[in-house]
Design an enzyme around this catalytic site. Structure first.
Site, PDB file in Angstrom:
ATOM      1  N   TYR A 149      43.828  30.261  36.629  1.00 41.56           N
ATOM      2  CA  TYR A 149      42.559  30.082  37.361  1.00 41.56           C
ATOM      3  C   TYR A 149      42.107  28.642  37.239  1.00 41.56           C
ATOM      4  CZ  TYR A 149      37.454  30.078  37.850  1.00 41.56           C
ATOM      5  OH  TYR A 149      36.150  29.752  38.199  1.00 41.56           O
TER       6      TYR A 149
HETATM    7  N1  LIG Z   1      29.553  33.192  38.577  1.00 42.55           N
HETATM    8  C1  LIG Z   1      29.650  32.114  37.797  1.00 42.55           C
HETATM    9  O1  LIG Z   1      28.973  31.998  36.749  1.00 42.55           O
HETATM   10  C2  LIG Z   1      30.591  31.008  38.175  1.00 42.55           C
HETATM   11  C3  LIG Z   1      31.176  30.960  39.434  1.00 42.55           C
HETATM   12  N2  LIG Z   1      32.016  29.906  39.744  1.00 42.55           N
HETATM   13  C4  LIG Z   1      32.584  29.837  41.098  1.00 42.55           C
HETATM   14  O2  LIG Z   1      31.551  30.020  42.069  1.00 42.55           O
HETATM   15  C5  LIG Z   1      32.072  30.753  43.195  1.00 42.55           C
HETATM   16  C6  LIG Z   1      31.256  32.021  43.410  1.00 42.55           C
HETATM   17  O3  LIG Z   1      31.210  32.725  42.170  1.00 42.55           O
HETATM   18  P1  LIG Z   1      30.851  34.299  42.149  1.00 42.55           P
HETATM   19  O4  LIG Z   1      29.916  34.619  43.251  1.00 42.55           O
HETATM   20  O5  LIG Z   1      30.509  34.640  40.752  1.00 42.55           O
HETATM   21  O6  LIG Z   1      32.271  34.918  42.519  1.00 42.55           O
HETATM   22  P2  LIG Z   1      32.715  36.449  42.599  1.00 42.55           P
HETATM   23  O7  LIG Z   1      34.005  36.546  41.844  1.00 42.55           O
HETATM   24  O8  LIG Z   1      31.597  37.344  42.218  1.00 42.55           O
HETATM   25  O9  LIG Z   1      32.990  36.635  44.171  1.00 42.55           O
HETATM   26  C7  LIG Z   1      33.945  35.836  44.777  1.00 42.55           C
HETATM   27  C8  LIG Z   1      34.057  36.218  46.236  1.00 42.55           C
HETATM   28  O10 LIG Z   1      35.363  35.830  46.654  1.00 42.55           O
HETATM   29  C9  LIG Z   1      36.012  36.953  47.228  1.00 42.55           C
HETATM   30  N3  LIG Z   1      37.455  36.917  46.949  1.00 42.55           N
HETATM   31  C10 LIG Z   1      38.083  37.107  45.765  1.00 42.55           C
HETATM   32  N4  LIG Z   1      39.431  37.057  45.935  1.00 42.55           N
HETATM   33  C11 LIG Z   1      39.642  36.851  47.268  1.00 42.55           C
HETATM   34  C12 LIG Z   1      40.803  36.727  48.074  1.00 42.55           C
HETATM   35  N5  LIG Z   1      42.023  36.837  47.559  1.00 42.55           N
HETATM   36  N6  LIG Z   1      40.634  36.520  49.399  1.00 42.55           N
HETATM   37  C13 LIG Z   1      39.399  36.441  49.946  1.00 42.55           C
HETATM   38  N7  LIG Z   1      38.256  36.543  49.245  1.00 42.55           N
HETATM   39  C14 LIG Z   1      38.384  36.752  47.911  1.00 42.55           C
HETATM   40  C15 LIG Z   1      35.381  38.177  46.613  1.00 42.55           C
HETATM   41  O11 LIG Z   1      35.582  39.278  47.469  1.00 42.55           O
HETATM   42  P3  LIG Z   1      35.530  40.789  46.923  1.00 42.55           P
HETATM   43  O12 LIG Z   1      34.187  41.239  47.347  1.00 42.55           O
HETATM   44  O13 LIG Z   1      36.655  41.479  47.586  1.00 42.55           O
HETATM   45  O14 LIG Z   1      35.698  40.755  45.431  1.00 42.55           O
HETATM   46  C16 LIG Z   1      33.938  37.715  46.498  1.00 42.55           C
HETATM   47  O15 LIG Z   1      33.264  37.909  47.710  1.00 42.55           O
HETATM   48  C17 LIG Z   1      33.539  31.022  42.872  1.00 42.55           C
HETATM   49  O16 LIG Z   1      34.355  30.019  43.457  1.00 42.55           O
HETATM   50  C18 LIG Z   1      33.592  30.918  41.359  1.00 42.55           C
HETATM   51  O17 LIG Z   1      34.892  30.594  40.878  1.00 42.55           O
HETATM   52  C19 LIG Z   1      32.351  28.936  38.838  1.00 42.55           C
HETATM   53  C20 LIG Z   1      31.809  28.972  37.579  1.00 42.55           C
HETATM   54  C21 LIG Z   1      30.855  29.985  37.180  1.00 42.55           C
HETATM   55  N1  LIG Z   2      35.369  34.006  40.951  1.00 40.12           N
HETATM   56  C1  LIG Z   2      34.642  33.890  39.814  1.00 40.12           C
HETATM   57  N2  LIG Z   2      34.801  32.795  39.052  1.00 40.12           N
HETATM   58  C2  LIG Z   2      34.081  32.710  37.888  1.00 40.12           C
HETATM   59  C3  LIG Z   2      33.187  33.705  37.505  1.00 40.12           C
HETATM   60  C4  LIG Z   2      33.038  34.840  38.358  1.00 40.12           C
HETATM   61  O1  LIG Z   2      32.264  35.763  38.067  1.00 40.12           O
HETATM   62  N3  LIG Z   2      33.785  34.880  39.487  1.00 40.12           N
HETATM   63  N4  LIG Z   2      32.459  33.601  36.353  1.00 40.12           N
HETATM   64  C5  LIG Z   2      32.640  32.573  35.522  1.00 40.12           C
HETATM   65  C6  LIG Z   2      31.844  32.589  34.225  1.00 40.12           C
HETATM   66  O2  LIG Z   2      30.478  32.632  34.505  1.00 40.12           O
HETATM   67  C7  LIG Z   2      32.070  31.402  33.318  1.00 40.12           C
HETATM   68  O3  LIG Z   2      31.720  30.234  33.976  1.00 40.12           O
HETATM   69  C8  LIG Z   2      31.196  31.509  32.082  1.00 40.12           C
HETATM   70  O4  LIG Z   2      31.578  32.564  31.331  1.00 40.12           O
HETATM   71  C9  LIG Z   2      33.597  31.488  35.808  1.00 40.12           C
HETATM   72  N5  LIG Z   2      34.241  31.636  37.088  1.00 40.12           N
END
Ligand SMILES: NC(=O)C1=CN([C@@H]2O[C@H](COP(=O)(O)OP(=O)(O)OC[C@H]3O[C@@H](n4cnc5c(N)ncnc54)[C@H](OP(=O)(O)O)[C@@H]3O)[C@@H](O)[C@H]2O)C=CC1
Ligand SMILES: Nc1nc2c(c(=O)[nH]1)N=C([C@H](O)[C@@H](O)CO)CN2
Length: 237
Positions: A149
Site C-alpha cells: 500500500y
Molecule cells: N481515512 C484515513 O484516515 C486516511 C485516508 N487516506 C486516503 O484518503 C483516501 C480516502 O480515504 P477513505 O475514505 O478512508 O477510504 P476508504 O477505504 O474508506 O474508501 C475508499 C474508496 O475507494 C473505493 N475503492 C477501493 N478499492 C477500489 C478499487 N479497486 N476500484 C475502485 N474503487 C475502489 C472504495 O469502494 P468500496 O465502497 O467498494 O469499498 C471506497 O469508495 C484514500 O486514498 C486513502 O488512502 C490516507 C490516510 C488516512
Molecule cells: N483506503 C484507505 N486508506 C487508508 C485508510 C482507510 O481507511 N482507507 N486509513 C488509514 C489510517 O487512518 C491511518 O492513516 C492511520 O491509522 C490510512 N489509509
C-alpha cells in the site's frame, strides 16, 4: 467551475464527503464507485453522474475512459481518491496479489486516467484545471504492516511530479498526504488511542480537513508538483 470534477471512490467516507460538498457548492461532479453503497442514491438525486469501476479490472478502466471521453468534452479536475488499504497477511491474498492490487488502484489506473483525460482537462474553460492524488503520510516513512500500500502511494505521489511537468501550464498536479483523517468502524479503542498518540495534535480531524486541502489546491494559481501534508505534526514526534 464550468466543467465537471471527477472523484474516484465517491461512494463513501472521504470521497463521498468531497463529492457531496462540491455538489452543494454547485460544482458538476462525476463519481466512480466499486460496490453498492447506501449513499449512491443520494448522490444521483443531487445530480452526481456515477460510473461503476473497479480499478483492479482493466476492462472497467478502459470502459470508464471511453465513457468519459464520449460524454464529457471537458473536465475541471480529477481527484484520485479511490483506495484499498490492505495489510500484508491480513487477507487471503498472497503478497504478490496484494502488490498487484495496490499498484493497480493507486498507480496504474490514475496513470491511465491522467494520460487519457489530459485533453479534457486542457479543454476546461476555466483558466486552470487540477489533478489531485490523495496519497498517505506513509509515503515518507514507509509502513511495516502496509508495505505494498505504502509503495503504491509513493508511486502515486511520483505521478504527481511527472504529470505536473507534462501538463503545465494548463493543468496543476498535486498530492495530498494525510495521516489519520477518519477511523474505521471496527477500529478498537486501543488502536484509536495508539494512533492519536502518534501526532503532536492528537485528534481525528475528519473529512473536512481533506476538503479544505482540495479547495485550497483548486483555488491556487501557483502551486503544482507539491504535496500538502495533513498529519497533525506527526513528522515531528
Ligand atoms: N481515512 C484515513 O484516515 C486516511 C485516508 N487516506 C486516503 O484518503 C483516501 C480516502 O480515504 P477513505 O475514505 O478512508 O477510504 P476508504 O477505504 O474508506 O474508501 C475508499 C474508496 O475507494 C473505493 N475503492 C477501493 N478499492 C477500489 C478499487 N479497486 N476500484 C475502485 N474503487 C475502489 C472504495 O469502494 P468500496 O465502497 O467498494 O469499498 C471506497 O469508495 C484514500 O486514498 C486513502 O488512502 C490516507 C490516510 C488516512
Ligand atoms: N483506503 C484507505 N486508506 C487508508 C485508510 C482507510 O481507511 N482507507 N486509513 C488509514 C489510517 O487512518 C491511518 O492513516 C492511520 O491509522 C490510512 N489509509
Amino acid at each position: 467551475m464550468s466543467a465537471p470534477v471527477l472523484i474516484t471512490g465517491a461512494a463513501k467516507r472521504i470521497g463521498l464527503f468531497i463529492a457531496r460538498s462540491l455538489r452543494e457548492q454547485g460544482v458538476e461532479v462525476i463519481g466512480t464507485y466499486r460496490r453498492q453503497q447506501p449513499a449512491l442514491g443520494e448522490l444521483e438525486a443531487m445530480g452526481v453522474q456515477l460510473y461503476h469501476c473497479d480499478f483492479c479490472e482493466s476492462d472497467h478502466v478502459h470502459r470508464l475512459i471511453d465513457s468519459l471521453q464520449r460524454y464529457h468534452p471537458a473536465l475541471r479536475g480529477i481527484i484520485h481518491n479511490a483506495s484499498d488499504w490492505i495489510a500484508e497477511g491480513q487477507s487471503e491474498l498472497s503478497p504478490e496479489q496484494v502488490m498487484e492490487r495496490m499498484m493497480r488502484v493507486h498507480a496504474y489506473a490514475p496513470y491511465q486516467l491522467n494520460l487519457a483525460l489530459a485533453p479534457l482537462l486542457r479543454n476546461c474553460p476555466d483558466s486552470v484545471a487540477d489533478i489531485i492524488h490523495i496519497t498517505d503520510f506513509a509515503v515518507d516513512k514507509g509502513s511495516k504492516h502496509h508495505i505494498a500500500y505504502s509503495a503504491s502511494k509513493a508511486a502515486s505521489e511520483n505521478l504527481s511530479r511527472s504529470f505536473a511537468r507534462l501538463l503545465a501550464p494548463q493543468v496543476k498536479v498535486n498530492s495530498i498526504a494525510p495521516s489519520l483523517i477518519l477511523f474505521n468502524e471496527g477500529d478498537s479503542d486501543d488502536y484509536r488511542e495508539h494512533t492519536l498518540a502518534k501526532a503532536l495534535l492528537p485528534r481525528e480531524p475528519g473529512e473536512a480537513e481533506v476538503l479544505h486541502a482540495v479547495t485550497y489546491l483548486m483555488e491556487s494559481r501557483y502551486v503544482t508538483g507539491r504535496t500538502l501534508h495533513l498529519d497533525g505534526g506527526r513528522h515531528l514526534k
